[in-house]
Design a protein around this motif. Sequence first.
Motif, PDB file in Angstrom:
ATOM      1  N   TYR A 104       6.485  -4.812 -27.967  1.00 24.08           N
ATOM      2  CA  TYR A 104       7.611  -4.693 -26.928  1.00 24.08           C
ATOM      3  C   TYR A 104       8.893  -5.277 -27.678  1.00 24.08           C
ATOM      4  CZ  TYR A 104       5.345  -3.059 -22.934  1.00 24.08           C
ATOM      5  OH  TYR A 104       4.644  -2.367 -22.079  1.00 24.08           O
ATOM      6  N   GLN A 138      17.702  -5.967 -23.965  1.00 21.54           N
ATOM      7  CA  GLN A 138      16.455  -5.853 -23.368  1.00 21.54           C
ATOM      8  C   GLN A 138      15.446  -6.791 -23.705  1.00 21.54           C
ATOM      9  OE1 GLN A 138      15.271  -1.799 -24.104  1.00 21.54           O
ATOM     10  NE2 GLN A 138      17.036  -0.868 -22.956  1.00 21.54           N
ATOM     11  N   LEU A 142      13.776  -9.080 -20.794  1.00 20.09           N
ATOM     12  CA  LEU A 142      12.112  -9.261 -20.937  1.00 20.09           C
ATOM     13  C   LEU A 142      12.069 -10.911 -20.920  1.00 20.09           C
ATOM     14  CD1 LEU A 142       9.463  -8.377 -20.885  1.00 20.09           C
ATOM     15  CD2 LEU A 142       9.448  -8.210 -23.230  1.00 20.09           C
ATOM     16  N   ALA A 199      12.532 -12.536 -17.530  1.00 21.39           N
ATOM     17  CA  ALA A 199      11.646 -12.322 -16.697  1.00 21.39           C
ATOM     18  C   ALA A 199      10.237 -12.776 -16.809  1.00 21.39           C
ATOM     19  CB  ALA A 199      11.302 -10.417 -16.826  1.00 21.39           C
ATOM     20  N   PRO A 202      16.133   0.677 -13.233  1.00 21.53           N
ATOM     21  CA  PRO A 202      15.016   0.606 -14.365  1.00 21.53           C
ATOM     22  C   PRO A 202      15.411   1.777 -15.411  1.00 21.53           C
ATOM     23  CG  PRO A 202      14.486   1.569 -12.382  1.00 21.53           C
ATOM     24  CD  PRO A 202      15.690   0.934 -11.875  1.00 21.53           C
ATOM     25  N   ASP A 232       9.270  -0.245 -18.677  1.00 20.76           N
ATOM     26  CA  ASP A 232       8.958  -0.061 -17.210  1.00 20.76           C
ATOM     27  C   ASP A 232       8.209  -1.101 -16.629  1.00 20.76           C
ATOM     28  OD1 ASP A 232       8.237   0.818 -14.762  1.00 20.76           O
ATOM     29  OD2 ASP A 232       7.484   2.486 -15.498  1.00 20.76           O
ATOM     30  N   PHE A 233       9.110  -2.030 -15.746  1.00 17.70           N
ATOM     31  CA  PHE A 233       8.298  -3.376 -15.181  1.00 17.70           C
ATOM     32  C   PHE A 233       7.293  -3.120 -14.457  1.00 17.70           C
ATOM     33  CE2 PHE A 233      12.453  -5.509 -16.276  1.00 17.70           C
ATOM     34  CZ  PHE A 233      11.887  -6.766 -16.913  1.00 17.70           C
ATOM     35  N   LEU A 250       4.450  -3.215 -16.794  1.00 18.09           N
ATOM     36  CA  LEU A 250       4.357  -4.558 -17.270  1.00 18.09           C
ATOM     37  C   LEU A 250       3.571  -5.551 -16.147  1.00 18.09           C
ATOM     38  CD1 LEU A 250       7.538  -5.118 -19.113  1.00 18.09           C
ATOM     39  CD2 LEU A 250       5.427  -4.648 -20.144  1.00 18.09           C
ATOM     40  N   ASP A 251       4.000  -5.270 -14.939  1.00 19.15           N
ATOM     41  CA  ASP A 251       3.403  -5.783 -13.924  1.00 19.15           C
ATOM     42  C   ASP A 251       1.877  -5.597 -13.765  1.00 19.15           C
ATOM     43  OD1 ASP A 251       5.699  -6.978 -13.034  1.00 19.15           O
ATOM     44  OD2 ASP A 251       6.253  -5.375 -11.344  1.00 19.15           O
ATOM     45  N   LEU A 265       5.723 -11.459 -13.957  1.00 19.54           N
ATOM     46  CA  LEU A 265       6.905 -11.228 -14.369  1.00 19.54           C
ATOM     47  C   LEU A 265       7.928 -11.396 -13.028  1.00 19.54           C
ATOM     48  CD1 LEU A 265       6.791  -8.579 -17.015  1.00 19.54           C
ATOM     49  CD2 LEU A 265       6.501 -10.916 -17.372  1.00 19.54           C
ATOM     50  N   ALA A 292      11.849 -10.086 -12.584  1.00 24.70           N
ATOM     51  CA  ALA A 292      12.990  -9.265 -13.142  1.00 24.70           C
ATOM     52  C   ALA A 292      14.025  -9.433 -12.054  1.00 24.70           C
ATOM     53  CB  ALA A 292      12.735  -7.905 -13.349  1.00 24.70           C
ATOM     54  N   SER A 299      17.564  -9.670 -13.796  1.00 29.15           N
ATOM     55  CA  SER A 299      18.074  -8.593 -14.984  1.00 29.15           C
ATOM     56  C   SER A 299      19.441  -8.358 -15.107  1.00 29.15           C
ATOM     57  CB  SER A 299      16.930  -7.431 -14.752  1.00 29.15           C
ATOM     58  OG  SER A 299      15.660  -7.847 -14.805  1.00 29.15           O
TER      59      SER A 299
END
Length: 614
Positions: free
Chosen positions: A471, A479, A483, A486, A502, A508-509, A512-513, A535, A537, A540
């Motif tokens: 990432y 970004q 991240l 987050a 988003p 894509d959170f 990631l979640d 995370l 966000a 953000s």
Amino acid sequence: RLLTPRHQPAATLDGHLTFALKYEGVDLAVLKCLFLTIGPEAIEQIRSAPSGKRGMLLNQPEADVVKFVCDQGQLPCLYFCHSRKRCEDLAFDYGEYGWISPHPEALSRYDVLCNERGIDQDKGAVLLRESIACGIGYHHAGLLPGLKDVIERMFALGFIQLIFTTETFALGLNLPVSSVIFDRLEKFDGARWRHLKSQEYHQMAGRAGRRGLDTCGHVYACVDPFKTDVTTVSKVMSRDFEQIDSRLDPCYATLLNLYGGLRVGNPQIDETGVAGHTQYGAEMDAWIKKSFRYFQSLQQLNQLDQQITGLEDEELLPVECIYDQPHLIEEYQQISDALAKEKTAQKKRQREFRRAKRAEKQEAAQALDELNRSVEQIEASRNALLCTNCPHRGECMRRSQKLRKAQRMTNRLAQRKAAIEHLTPNEVDRRLAFLESLEYIHDGQLTPKGRCAARLYGYEIQTTELLYDGYFDWLDEVQINILATAISFASRPDTTYQRFDPKRLDLDFAVLDRRMQRLAERQRAFGIERRFKMLDASLSSVVNAWSKGCEFSELEKYTDAAEGDIIRGLRRAINLLRQLEGVLPEDTKLHHKIGRCIGRMNRGIVDAESELSR
């Protein structure tokens, strides 16, 4: 001294308060007034006063705790609250009373200090200025770091006489304070309201009497006599401090450093940063046994051994059955317990049947009939036992219950003993096994992933996994900042944040979640109870705008979070990025990229170093 809340003067804990709470035959209004009096001489006056006048006596301004402190010449004063909002509300409320004479140069000095830090136009600084004009200030974690420093300096120089503050003023500050007031002796610990611990109370109370010319410090606590137990208050104020329990919870970075011997100045690390399995890995158990937690475990084991020995030495009479079947009393007890549960359910069904509507009567009656048959069957099986009509049944049951209780206690103590004996070593073993499953350790050595995580102190698993997932390589600088925030940010439940679209991100959170959730589940699978941070966000939109160069004052469009909380969130992300920058070789593109990410965030009021240099 012990004081009741606002508009109420002093009463000593050992004298008037105890007397007031024990006094009988007085209605609540009189009792409250009685509690408020400084001396017992006003008791008869208040008892004989008409009910209307009692209310006037309760709310007279000269009875206020702050005014009492002012009249006694016990300024400067710290007033501890356990809410940011209450600190601000009380500061403005008391500013209207005019009890404190403001310093003639207070505003000019305040303006100079704020101007030096570049916060003179800040919304929070402008609002606080109104309170400074009255000789009063407030201090909490939601303020800008520079503004908190201004308040501390103003107080130290004598330009402020009264500060309403949270616990932020109780640690690391040595300021000229004559008296301390507690708004209440309870605090919210994140889950519930509880009384202050004696250690917490004395830590805050210890601020009083630090002017260099006081023979003693004055401490006042506001309590509600009808909601606060005197014994609890006495315990809070006593010097019987709570036992200090070890909270040893070695993070993964610590374990990796100990396992691989990675530490500053370690001669066994070569130029590539590779370390062999050194004595730290071999002596992990020795490190554990030197910890305070292990020492406390030994104490607990001694106590458990004494309790187990006491249970074993206790003389317990065995069950002596006249039928030579001592096991029957256990069966009788089990059936009796089951019967008791069924009869409780039977009564509930009977109430439901009586309350049921006509259309529901038949169904309720069927359910009740089934339950009645069940009760009859259980009673029949119990009546068939020899114990039912035995004249010694009562004595047998008492002996059986004592034996069962002793056995349960012995088993419970033995389980606790076994858990404590292997607690810390097992925890370490489980965590090392978890790290090995993630390929941070292999064949007794730290892998590149392991060496990376060992140099990240905080969120090391989350950051390392996302780094090796690529990432940080393909995200742009803004970004990456989003991240990193987050990973390290934790939002407050009482704060609103503008949702970031988003579609404007290349990550894509939601994905990631799920990635973080799988890591958390794997950690739990190894029996590790340590919290795994997911995370967050929420910030953000703020990070996106700030990283693109907006002014700090513009961030209020994206959240109603306190300025101090925003800065703290950004600084945590910067700290994480700096650690990551230190992990990466200096000649790589990603190293330079992370440096640019830091530059986008670490500017203006967020830059801690520039703030300290002012």
